[in-house]
Design an enzyme around this catalytic site. Structure first.
Site, PDB file in Angstrom:
ATOM      1  CG  ASP A  57      -1.960   0.927   1.305  1.00 41.49           C
ATOM      2  OD1 ASP A  57      -1.805   2.024   0.725  1.00 41.49           O
ATOM      3  OD2 ASP A  57      -3.002   0.615   1.916  1.00 41.49           O
ATOM      4  CB  ALA A  81      -5.052   7.079  -8.173  1.00 40.27           C
ATOM      5  CB  THR A  98      -5.688   5.490  -2.408  1.00 42.25           C
ATOM      6  OG1 THR A  98      -5.793   4.238  -1.725  1.00 42.25           O
ATOM      7  CG2 THR A  98      -4.717   5.341  -3.570  1.00 42.25           C
ATOM      8  CB  THR A 132      -7.097  13.393 -13.954  1.00 43.19           C
ATOM      9  OG1 THR A 132      -8.249  13.519 -14.774  1.00 43.19           O
ATOM     10  CG2 THR A 132      -7.439  13.904 -12.564  1.00 43.19           C
ATOM     11  CG  ASP A 133      -8.959  15.766 -18.501  1.00 38.72           C
ATOM     12  OD1 ASP A 133      -9.402  15.000 -17.623  1.00 38.72           O
ATOM     13  OD2 ASP A 133      -9.278  15.675 -19.705  1.00 38.72           O
ATOM     14  CD  GLU A 134     -12.540  13.145 -14.455  1.00 44.31           C
ATOM     15  OE1 GLU A 134     -13.196  13.276 -13.404  1.00 44.31           O
ATOM     16  OE2 GLU A 134     -12.707  12.206 -15.241  1.00 44.31           O
ATOM     17  CE1 TYR A 158      -9.327   9.809 -10.085  1.00 45.99           C
ATOM     18  CE2 TYR A 158     -10.438  11.205 -11.696  1.00 45.99           C
ATOM     19  CZ  TYR A 158      -9.335  10.457 -11.315  1.00 45.99           C
ATOM     20  OH  TYR A 158      -8.251  10.353 -12.154  1.00 45.99           O
ATOM     21  CB  SER A 159     -11.980  15.728 -10.123  1.00 41.11           C
ATOM     22  OG  SER A 159     -13.235  16.187  -9.713  1.00 41.11           O
ATOM     23  CE  LYS A 162      -4.967  11.694  -9.791  1.00 44.71           C
ATOM     24  NZ  LYS A 162      -3.900  10.653  -9.617  1.00 44.71           N
ATOM     25  CE1 TYR A 215     -23.729   5.546 -16.459  1.00 36.89           C
ATOM     26  CE2 TYR A 215     -22.004   7.100 -15.884  1.00 36.89           C
ATOM     27  CZ  TYR A 215     -22.554   5.830 -15.791  1.00 36.89           C
ATOM     28  OH  TYR A 215     -21.925   4.875 -15.021  1.00 36.89           O
ATOM     29  CG  ASP A 288     -26.123  12.803 -16.645  1.00 33.41           C
ATOM     30  OD1 ASP A 288     -25.131  12.084 -16.813  1.00 33.41           O
ATOM     31  OD2 ASP A 288     -26.209  13.975 -17.077  1.00 33.41           O
ATOM     32  N   PRO A 290     -24.492  11.890 -11.163  1.00 31.92           N
ATOM     33  CG  PRO A 290     -25.017  11.202  -8.989  1.00 31.92           C
ATOM     34  CD  PRO A 290     -24.508  10.688 -10.315  1.00 31.92           C
TER      35      PRO A 290
HETATM   36  P1  NAD Z   1      -6.528   2.006 -12.372  1.00 34.74           P
HETATM   37  O1  NAD Z   1      -7.672   2.166 -11.439  1.00 34.74           O
HETATM   38  O2  NAD Z   1      -6.682   1.141 -13.576  1.00 34.74           O
HETATM   39  O3  NAD Z   1      -5.235   1.464 -11.581  1.00 34.74           O
HETATM   40  C1  NAD Z   1      -4.874   1.951 -10.325  1.00 34.74           C
HETATM   41  C2  NAD Z   1      -3.810   1.023  -9.754  1.00 34.74           C
HETATM   42  O4  NAD Z   1      -3.422   1.552  -8.475  1.00 34.74           O
HETATM   43  C3  NAD Z   1      -4.298  -0.412  -9.527  1.00 34.74           C
HETATM   44  O5  NAD Z   1      -3.326  -1.333  -9.977  1.00 34.74           O
HETATM   45  C4  NAD Z   1      -4.462  -0.498  -8.012  1.00 34.74           C
HETATM   46  O6  NAD Z   1      -4.256  -1.808  -7.504  1.00 34.74           O
HETATM   47  C5  NAD Z   1      -3.401   0.482  -7.544  1.00 34.74           C
HETATM   48  N1  NAD Z   1      -3.706   1.034  -6.208  1.00 34.74           N
HETATM   49  C6  NAD Z   1      -4.874   1.582  -5.777  1.00 34.74           C
HETATM   50  N2  NAD Z   1      -4.776   1.944  -4.484  1.00 34.74           N
HETATM   51  C7  NAD Z   1      -3.509   1.662  -4.100  1.00 34.74           C
HETATM   52  C8  NAD Z   1      -2.794   1.829  -2.882  1.00 34.74           C
HETATM   53  N3  NAD Z   1      -3.363   2.372  -1.797  1.00 34.74           N
HETATM   54  N4  NAD Z   1      -1.494   1.428  -2.836  1.00 34.74           N
HETATM   55  C9  NAD Z   1      -0.898   0.864  -3.918  1.00 34.74           C
HETATM   56  N5  NAD Z   1      -1.545   0.666  -5.091  1.00 34.74           N
HETATM   57  C10 NAD Z   1      -2.831   1.071  -5.183  1.00 34.74           C
HETATM   58  O7  NAD Z   1      -6.124   3.487 -12.776  1.00 34.74           O
HETATM   59  P2  NAD Z   1      -5.596   4.054 -14.181  1.00 34.74           P
HETATM   60  O8  NAD Z   1      -6.749   4.346 -15.048  1.00 34.74           O
HETATM   61  O9  NAD Z   1      -4.509   3.194 -14.654  1.00 34.74           O
HETATM   62  O10 NAD Z   1      -5.006   5.450 -13.691  1.00 34.74           O
HETATM   63  C11 NAD Z   1      -3.657   5.552 -13.225  1.00 34.74           C
HETATM   64  C12 NAD Z   1      -3.375   6.989 -12.828  1.00 34.74           C
HETATM   65  O11 NAD Z   1      -3.588   7.848 -13.939  1.00 34.74           O
HETATM   66  C13 NAD Z   1      -4.292   7.517 -11.720  1.00 34.74           C
HETATM   67  O12 NAD Z   1      -3.523   8.327 -10.867  1.00 34.74           O
HETATM   68  C14 NAD Z   1      -5.339   8.343 -12.459  1.00 34.74           C
HETATM   69  O13 NAD Z   1      -5.825   9.378 -11.647  1.00 34.74           O
HETATM   70  C15 NAD Z   1      -4.512   8.880 -13.613  1.00 34.74           C
HETATM   71  N6  NAD Z   1      -5.240   9.189 -14.848  1.00 34.74           N
HETATM   72  C16 NAD Z   1      -6.067   8.261 -15.428  1.00 34.74           C
HETATM   73  C17 NAD Z   1      -6.686   8.537 -16.642  1.00 34.74           C
HETATM   74  C18 NAD Z   1      -7.578   7.537 -17.326  1.00 34.74           C
HETATM   75  O14 NAD Z   1      -8.201   7.869 -18.338  1.00 34.74           O
HETATM   76  N7  NAD Z   1      -7.664   6.289 -16.864  1.00 34.74           N
HETATM   77  C19 NAD Z   1      -6.478   9.781 -17.253  1.00 34.74           C
HETATM   78  C20 NAD Z   1      -5.646  10.731 -16.618  1.00 34.74           C
HETATM   79  C21 NAD Z   1      -5.017  10.411 -15.427  1.00 34.74           C
HETATM   80  O1  DAU Z   2     -10.447  12.713 -17.901  1.00 36.50           O
HETATM   81  C1  DAU Z   2      -9.566  11.804 -17.308  1.00 36.50           C
HETATM   82  C2  DAU Z   2     -10.352  10.821 -16.463  1.00 36.50           C
HETATM   83  O2  DAU Z   2     -11.008   9.953 -17.368  1.00 36.50           O
HETATM   84  C3  DAU Z   2      -9.484  10.030 -15.494  1.00 36.50           C
HETATM   85  O3  DAU Z   2      -8.906  10.911 -14.573  1.00 36.50           O
HETATM   86  C4  DAU Z   2     -10.315   8.973 -14.756  1.00 36.50           C
HETATM   87  O4  DAU Z   2      -9.486   8.192 -13.930  1.00 36.50           O
HETATM   88  C5  DAU Z   2     -10.980   8.084 -15.797  1.00 36.50           C
HETATM   89  O5  DAU Z   2     -11.809   7.140 -15.163  1.00 36.50           O
HETATM   90  C6  DAU Z   2     -11.796   8.936 -16.773  1.00 36.50           C
HETATM   91  O6  DAU Z   2     -12.938   9.526 -16.109  1.00 36.50           O
HETATM   92  P1  DAU Z   2     -14.365   9.623 -16.844  1.00 36.50           P
HETATM   93  O7  DAU Z   2     -15.400   9.782 -15.816  1.00 36.50           O
HETATM   94  O8  DAU Z   2     -14.327  10.608 -17.963  1.00 36.50           O
HETATM   95  O9  DAU Z   2     -14.389   8.136 -17.514  1.00 36.50           O
HETATM   96  P2  DAU Z   2     -15.551   7.040 -17.655  1.00 36.50           P
HETATM   97  O10 DAU Z   2     -15.034   6.022 -18.601  1.00 36.50           O
HETATM   98  O11 DAU Z   2     -16.080   6.606 -16.344  1.00 36.50           O
HETATM   99  O12 DAU Z   2     -16.703   7.864 -18.400  1.00 36.50           O
HETATM  100  C7  DAU Z   2     -16.467   8.495 -19.645  1.00 36.50           C
HETATM  101  C8  DAU Z   2     -17.746   9.208 -20.025  1.00 36.50           C
HETATM  102  O13 DAU Z   2     -18.745   8.216 -20.338  1.00 36.50           O
HETATM  103  C9  DAU Z   2     -18.329  10.068 -18.922  1.00 36.50           C
HETATM  104  O14 DAU Z   2     -18.902  11.229 -19.488  1.00 36.50           O
HETATM  105  C10 DAU Z   2     -19.415   9.186 -18.297  1.00 36.50           C
HETATM  106  C11 DAU Z   2     -19.897   8.360 -19.479  1.00 36.50           C
HETATM  107  N1  DAU Z   2     -20.380   6.993 -19.166  1.00 36.50           N
HETATM  108  C12 DAU Z   2     -19.572   6.178 -18.405  1.00 36.50           C
HETATM  109  C13 DAU Z   2     -19.977   4.896 -18.082  1.00 36.50           C
HETATM  110  C14 DAU Z   2     -19.101   4.009 -17.227  1.00 36.50           C
HETATM  111  C15 DAU Z   2     -21.582   6.543 -19.663  1.00 36.50           C
HETATM  112  O15 DAU Z   2     -22.303   7.275 -20.388  1.00 36.50           O
HETATM  113  N2  DAU Z   2     -21.989   5.266 -19.340  1.00 36.50           N
HETATM  114  C16 DAU Z   2     -21.250   4.433 -18.558  1.00 36.50           C
HETATM  115  O16 DAU Z   2     -21.701   3.272 -18.257  1.00 36.50           O
END
Ligand code: NAD
Ligand code: DAU
Length: 352
Positions: A57, A81, A98, A132-134, A158-159, A162, A215, A288, A290
């Protein structure tokens, strides 16, 4: 060697695989293996001595201190994360723990280690924070894309978590001089994406003949980047980024969600036609999210100009590769769809 956190998740695993494809520098990979962490993502590294996996962890200060002392990494790349917005709405506590406390723990451990270094080793040390951009909030239809100086306006648990971690990283540079860099990236997609997120969920549901839950009105806009392009951006920042600087990373690919879902249906219709008819028949509008952010868009000119980074994939090439990967890796999808995953689907979609 470098220390990677969260390297068994979606982006972290892609990063570790890419890193060891392009370099021989070993990686220590610290991951707690939560529901989102999956060692199957790293199966191709079995027996590769350049990859040292440690299950643990990031909030465990003793463990993190031990890893710094044992391996003396020259850099840390921090992915770990809680990453899913919908989960943060149902249970924000894990996100604060985390994303905020975990990042704080890593910063303190990294600072302790960095203080013991001297000369080039001290100047060359890097703490790269993956964000993240969020954190920038939601854009109106005609607003300019997010630059690195955009005000923070996080809207989801989440955002907000971050954003808090980004502020800690910034402060550890300003106050203590820790050589940090931060990247704020748009939505990633590609192999090993956990099927709770939009693109892999839609592919998995379509292939299972289940509804495709869109959504609200489906007109929310996200800016999509193929995951290996995010990895190459992080490598560029690690190699040439300036300590204390923030880099926005994005693919200039703004698309409404419904267009993404239609594109996926069209690709599946082509690559794996369903005798029952087009996958579009499964599109279902649901309640949608929230506080749903309406639009994200990244202005990536700083990293392009200063570090010469460019994405290698267009959206058309990346999304086709993604669908092909999921079709070829149905076992991977079946394995991650465990009992715990089924409980989550029940919780999230039951009330919609
Ligand atoms: P993910 O949820 O797929 O993976 C997260 C990983 O972190 C997992 O392997 C999990 O086991 C590990 N983890 C969680 N809590 C932990 C802890 N307390 N200690 C050690 N390990 C832990 O996430 P992802 O989509 O690969 O995102 C990775 C990073 O990139 C995150 O910081 C996220 O905010 C950022 N990010 C993601 C996206 C996206 O589109 N997925 C975009 C921009 C930034
Ligand atoms: O912008 C970067 C972010 O992108 C990362 O920081 C996050 O870790 C990553 O999860 C992602 O966040 P989003 O909320 O944008 O991703 P998600 O795939 O959950 O949703 C993308 C869009 O699709 C969002 O507008 C919600 C919508 N959605 C999502 C799901 C899961 C749906 O309409 N239906 C769904 O079932």
């Amino acid at each position: 060697m470098i220390l990677v956190t969260g390297g068994a998740g979606f982006i972290g695993a892609n990063f570790v695989l890419d890193w060891l494809r392009t370099s021989d520098e070993p990686v220590v990979n610290l991951d707690a293996l939560t529901y989102a962490g999956n060692l199957e993502n790293l199966a191709s590294l079995k027996g590769d001595s350049r990859h040292v996996f440690v299950q643990g962890d990031i909030c465990d200060r003793k463990l993190v201190d031990r890893l710094f002392a044992e391996h003396l990494p020259r850099a840390i790349v921090h992915f770990a994360a809680e990453s899913h917005v919908d989960r943060s709405i149902h249970g924000p506590g894990d996100f604060v723990r985390t994303n905020v406390n975990g990042t704080f723990t890593l910063l303190e451990a990294a600072r302790g280690h960095w203080m013991t270094l001297e000369g080039e080793a001290k100047a060359g040390f890097r703490f790269h924070h993956v964000s993240t951009d969020e954190v920038y909030g939601s854009l109106g239809p005609n607003d300019p894309a997010f630059t690195e100086t955009k005000t923070y306006e996080p809207n989801s648990p989440y955002s907000a978590s971050k954003a808090a971690s980004d502020h800690l990283v910034r402060a550890w540079h300003h106050t203590y001089g820790l050589p940090v860099t931060t990247s704020n990236c748009s939505n990633n997609y590609g192999p090993y994406h956990f099927p709770e997120k939009l693109i892999p969920l839609m592919i998995a549901n379509a292939l299972a003949g289940k509804p495709l839950p869109v959504y609200g009105d489906g007109m929310q806009i996200r800016d999509w980047l193929f995951v290996t392009d995010h990895c190459s951006a992080i490598r560029a920042i690690l190699a040439q980024g300036t300590p204390g600087e923030v880099y926005n990373v994005g693919g200039w690919n703004e698309k409404p969600n419904i267009e993404i879902v239609n594109t996926l249906c069209a690709l599946l219709d082509e690559l794996k036609p369903d005798p029952a008819g087009s996958y579009r028949r499964l599109i279902t509008y649901v309640t949608d999210r929230p506080g749903h952010d309406r639009r994200y868009a990244i202005d990536a000119r700083k990293i392009e100009r200063e570090l010469g980074w460019r994405p290698a994939e267009t959206f058309d090439t990346g999304i086709r590769k993604t669908v092909e990967w999921y079709l070829a890796n149905q076992d991977w999808v079946a394995h991650v769809q465990s009992g715990a995953y089924r409980d989550w689907v029940e919780t999230n979609y039951a009330a919609r």
